[in-house]
Structures are given as structure tokens and as C-alpha cells.
Design a protein around this motif. Structure first.
Motif, PDB file in Angstrom:
ATOM      1  N   ASP A  72      -6.059  40.233 -42.047  1.00 56.38           N
ATOM      2  CA  ASP A  72      -5.404  40.836 -40.889  1.00 56.38           C
ATOM      3  C   ASP A  72      -5.612  39.987 -39.635  1.00 56.38           C
ATOM      4  O   ASP A  72      -4.671  39.728 -38.864  1.00 56.38           O
ATOM      5  N   PHE A  73      -6.828  39.540 -39.434  1.00 55.87           N
ATOM      6  CA  PHE A  73      -7.198  38.715 -38.277  1.00 55.87           C
ATOM      7  C   PHE A  73      -6.412  37.404 -38.272  1.00 55.87           C
ATOM      8  O   PHE A  73      -5.837  37.003 -37.253  1.00 55.87           O
ATOM      9  N   GLY A  74      -6.357  36.742 -39.411  1.00 53.54           N
ATOM     10  CA  GLY A  74      -5.626  35.486 -39.495  1.00 53.54           C
ATOM     11  C   GLY A  74      -4.137  35.666 -39.324  1.00 53.54           C
ATOM     12  O   GLY A  74      -3.475  34.877 -38.625  1.00 53.54           O
ATOM     13  N   ALA A  75      -3.585  36.720 -39.940  1.00 48.16           N
ATOM     14  CA  ALA A  75      -2.151  36.957 -39.850  1.00 48.16           C
ATOM     15  C   ALA A  75      -1.731  37.232 -38.412  1.00 48.16           C
ATOM     16  O   ALA A  75      -0.670  36.771 -37.960  1.00 48.16           O
ATOM     17  N   LEU A  76      -2.550  37.979 -37.675  1.00 51.81           N
ATOM     18  CA  LEU A  76      -2.222  38.279 -36.283  1.00 51.81           C
ATOM     19  C   LEU A  76      -2.173  37.006 -35.448  1.00 51.81           C
ATOM     20  O   LEU A  76      -1.272  36.829 -34.621  1.00 51.81           O
ATOM     21  N   GLN A  77      -3.125  36.105 -35.663  1.00 49.97           N
ATOM     22  CA  GLN A  77      -3.133  34.862 -34.896  1.00 49.97           C
ATOM     23  C   GLN A  77      -1.928  33.984 -35.221  1.00 49.97           C
ATOM     24  O   GLN A  77      -1.283  33.424 -34.329  1.00 49.97           O
ATOM     25  N   LEU A  78      -1.610  33.873 -36.498  1.00 40.66           N
ATOM     26  CA  LEU A  78      -0.470  33.039 -36.881  1.00 40.66           C
ATOM     27  C   LEU A  78       0.845  33.666 -36.426  1.00 40.66           C
ATOM     28  O   LEU A  78       1.793  32.948 -36.083  1.00 40.66           O
ATOM     29  N   ALA A  79       0.901  34.995 -36.390  1.00 39.84           N
ATOM     30  CA  ALA A  79       2.086  35.663 -35.857  1.00 39.84           C
ATOM     31  C   ALA A  79       2.251  35.361 -34.375  1.00 39.84           C
ATOM     32  O   ALA A  79       3.374  35.187 -33.876  1.00 39.84           O
ATOM     33  N   ALA A  80       1.141  35.299 -33.649  1.00 44.13           N
ATOM     34  CA  ALA A  80       1.199  34.953 -32.222  1.00 44.13           C
ATOM     35  C   ALA A  80       1.729  33.541 -32.031  1.00 44.13           C
ATOM     36  O   ALA A  80       2.487  33.270 -31.090  1.00 44.13           O
ATOM     37  N   VAL A  81       1.339  32.639 -32.920  1.00 50.23           N
ATOM     38  CA  VAL A  81       1.848  31.269 -32.863  1.00 50.23           C
ATOM     39  C   VAL A  81       3.354  31.252 -33.077  1.00 50.23           C
ATOM     40  O   VAL A  81       4.102  30.596 -32.345  1.00 50.23           O
ATOM     41  N   ALA A  83       5.474  33.605 -32.568  1.00 45.48           N
ATOM     42  CA  ALA A  83       6.208  34.312 -31.516  1.00 45.48           C
ATOM     43  C   ALA A  83       6.137  33.618 -30.162  1.00 45.48           C
ATOM     44  O   ALA A  83       6.852  34.001 -29.232  1.00 45.48           O
ATOM     45  N   ALA A  84       5.301  32.605 -30.038  1.00 43.74           N
ATOM     46  CA  ALA A  84       5.090  31.965 -28.735  1.00 43.74           C
ATOM     47  C   ALA A  84       6.341  31.218 -28.272  1.00 43.74           C
ATOM     48  O   ALA A  84       6.950  30.470 -29.036  1.00 43.74           O
ATOM     49  N   ASP A  85       6.719  31.451 -27.024  1.00 41.35           N
ATOM     50  CA  ASP A  85       7.847  30.725 -26.436  1.00 41.35           C
ATOM     51  C   ASP A  85       7.431  29.310 -26.051  1.00 41.35           C
ATOM     52  O   ASP A  85       8.252  28.392 -26.035  1.00 41.35           O
ATOM     53  N   ALA A  86       6.171  29.151 -25.697  1.00 42.00           N
ATOM     54  CA  ALA A  86       5.653  27.837 -25.299  1.00 42.00           C
ATOM     55  C   ALA A  86       4.166  27.800 -25.585  1.00 42.00           C
ATOM     56  O   ALA A  86       3.493  28.836 -25.630  1.00 42.00           O
ATOM     57  N   LEU A  87       3.635  26.606 -25.803  1.00 39.97           N
ATOM     58  CA  LEU A  87       2.210  26.381 -26.044  1.00 39.97           C
ATOM     59  C   LEU A  87       1.642  27.341 -27.099  1.00 39.97           C
ATOM     60  O   LEU A  87       0.810  28.206 -26.791  1.00 39.97           O
ATOM     61  N   PRO A  88       2.063  27.207 -28.347  1.00 35.24           N
ATOM     62  CA  PRO A  88       1.531  28.073 -29.410  1.00 35.24           C
ATOM     63  C   PRO A  88       0.014  28.053 -29.515  1.00 35.24           C
ATOM     64  O   PRO A  88      -0.596  29.067 -29.866  1.00 35.24           O
ATOM     65  N   PHE A  89      -0.598  26.905 -29.215  1.00 36.53           N
ATOM     66  CA  PHE A  89      -2.046  26.807 -29.323  1.00 36.53           C
ATOM     67  C   PHE A  89      -2.733  27.750 -28.339  1.00 36.53           C
ATOM     68  O   PHE A  89      -3.771  28.346 -28.641  1.00 36.53           O
ATOM     69  N   ARG A  90      -2.150  27.918 -27.185  1.00 39.94           N
ATOM     70  CA  ARG A  90      -2.679  28.856 -26.191  1.00 39.94           C
ATOM     71  C   ARG A  90      -2.530  30.291 -26.690  1.00 39.94           C
ATOM     72  O   ARG A  90      -3.448  31.109 -26.551  1.00 39.94           O
ATOM     73  N   ALA A  91      -1.384  30.594 -27.281  1.00 35.11           N
ATOM     74  CA  ALA A  91      -1.146  31.937 -27.821  1.00 35.11           C
ATOM     75  C   ALA A  91      -2.141  32.257 -28.928  1.00 35.11           C
ATOM     76  O   ALA A  91      -2.591  33.396 -29.065  1.00 35.11           O
TER      77      ALA A  91
END
Length: 202
Positions: A72-81, A83-91
Motif C-alpha cells: 500500500d505504501f509503495g503503491a501510493l508513492q508511485l501513484a503520486a509520481v 499523477a504529478a504535473d511536474a517534478l515527480p521526484f518531489r511528489a
């Protein structure tokens, strides 16, 4: 994570997942010590002995809970990447800290089971795959010119140290969670800029 609706029959083979889901509920409510097999069975509507057909002891159930939480933890982070409009690493970094804030007991369990050299084989494999995915995010950011061309492994370790430490400071109450959004943004931005003044030497 979801659980079955009370009173509905189990689908064949679904009991282990249902037990883990109820164990996660207990974890969220009061931490790892609250994950007791008898209470998990009661919430699942099965006999106290039923969980032992799938998990030989409480440690095995907790290991399964840790594996589910890690996914769950990993999936949430990769989903944020994604969905990021810019700078996925920051997301990615923001998602890490926000998860710890939203689920402090899950973060504590991850600290003791994933962020340790003594991972179970399943957690070790999951950790390896997630690390590869994060390294891929870093390399993609470098190729786009968003991140400097340093060793991707060092970038990953430095970033993880930052967000892990920041998360722990919030969970421990050292930092005020009401200032979380501002602090997360400011700390991650400062990390991105670096703390040495131009022309400074180490």
C-alpha cells in the motif's frame, strides 16, 4: 485497504485477505500490539482457531500485515509520481511523509519490518522492486534535466534519509503536524536547492 461487509459469506480463499484487512484496522486503531489473533477472528466473524489455518502464529499474521502495508505504501508513492504535473521526484517525497502522517502506526510497523536489514523474503523482494522503481524515477528525472547527474543510488539514499527523518519527527511529535504541509514543501525544496551557498567548499 478494505474489509468485507459484516454478515456476508466469504468467497473461496478470501479468508486470509479478510483477516489481514481486519488486522490492519486494529493496527490503525492502536498500533502493532493491538493486533491480537483472537480479536482479528472476532471481527472477521470466524472461530478463534480459524486464523491459525492460514497463519501459524501472531508473528506470521503481523508479517502478512507488514507485507500488505508495504504494498500500500509503495503503491501510493508511485501513484503520486504518475499523477504529478511536474517534478515527480518531489511528489514522491511528499507522498512518503503524508503517508506517515496519515498512518503513524503503519509507519511504525514499516520502520520495524521494512526499514531494517532483517526483512522477510517477501518484504525483501518487495523492497528490491520498489527500490528499482524509485531509481528509475530518479534516472528519468535526470534525463529530463530535473535532477542533477549524480549517482542515482546516492540521490535515492539522500532523499530517503530526508523524508524518513522528517516523517519520524512528525510521528514522534517533535514537529507540529498542523504545520506539515508547509514544512514538507519547504524542507523538500531546500533539499532540492542544497544548503551550501554558491562558492562554498566542503
Amino acid at each position: 485497504m478494505t474489509t468485507r461487509t459484516a454478515g456476508r459469506p466469504y468467497h473461496h480463499g478470501s479468508l486470509p485477505e479478510t483477516l489481514v484487512a481486519h488486522a490492519v484496522e486494529l493496527l490503525d486503531e492502536a498500533g502493532p500490539d493491538a493486533v491480537v489473533v483472537r480479536e482479528v477472528a472476532r471481527r472477521a466473524g470466524v472461530s478463534p482457531s480459524a486464523p491459525f489455518r492460514h497463519f501459524p502464529d501472531r508473528a506470521a499474521l503481523l508479517a502478512a500485515v507488514a507485507e500488505a502495508v508495504a504494498v500500500d505504501f509503495g503503491a501510493l508513492q508511485l501513484a503520486a509520481v504518475e499523477a504529478a504535473d511536474a517534478l515527480p521526484f518531489r511528489a514522491l517525497g511528499k507522498a512518503f511523509v503524508h503517508y506517515a502522517l496519515a498512518h503513524p502506526h503503519r509507519f511504525a510497523l514499516l520502520r520495524d519490518t521494512v526499514f531494517t536489514p532483517a526483512r522477510t523474503p517477501a518484504l525483501e523482494e518487495g523492497h528490491r522492486l520498489f527500490t528499482e522503481a524509485i531509481t528509475g524515477v530518479i534516472i528519468a528525472g535526470q534525463q529530463r534535466g530535473e535532477l542533477r547527474g549524480a549517482d542515482p543510488d546516492l540521490v535515492r539514499i539522500a532523499a530517503q534519509a530526508l523524508v524518513y527523518g522528517l516523517s519520524q519527527m512528525f510521528v514522534d511529535g517533535y514537529l507540529d503536524p498542523t504545520r506539515a504541509d508547509t514544512l514538507i514543501n519547504d524542507v523538500i525544496d531546500l533539499f532540492g536547492l542544497g544548503v551550501l551557498a554558491p562558492g562554498s567548499r566542503l
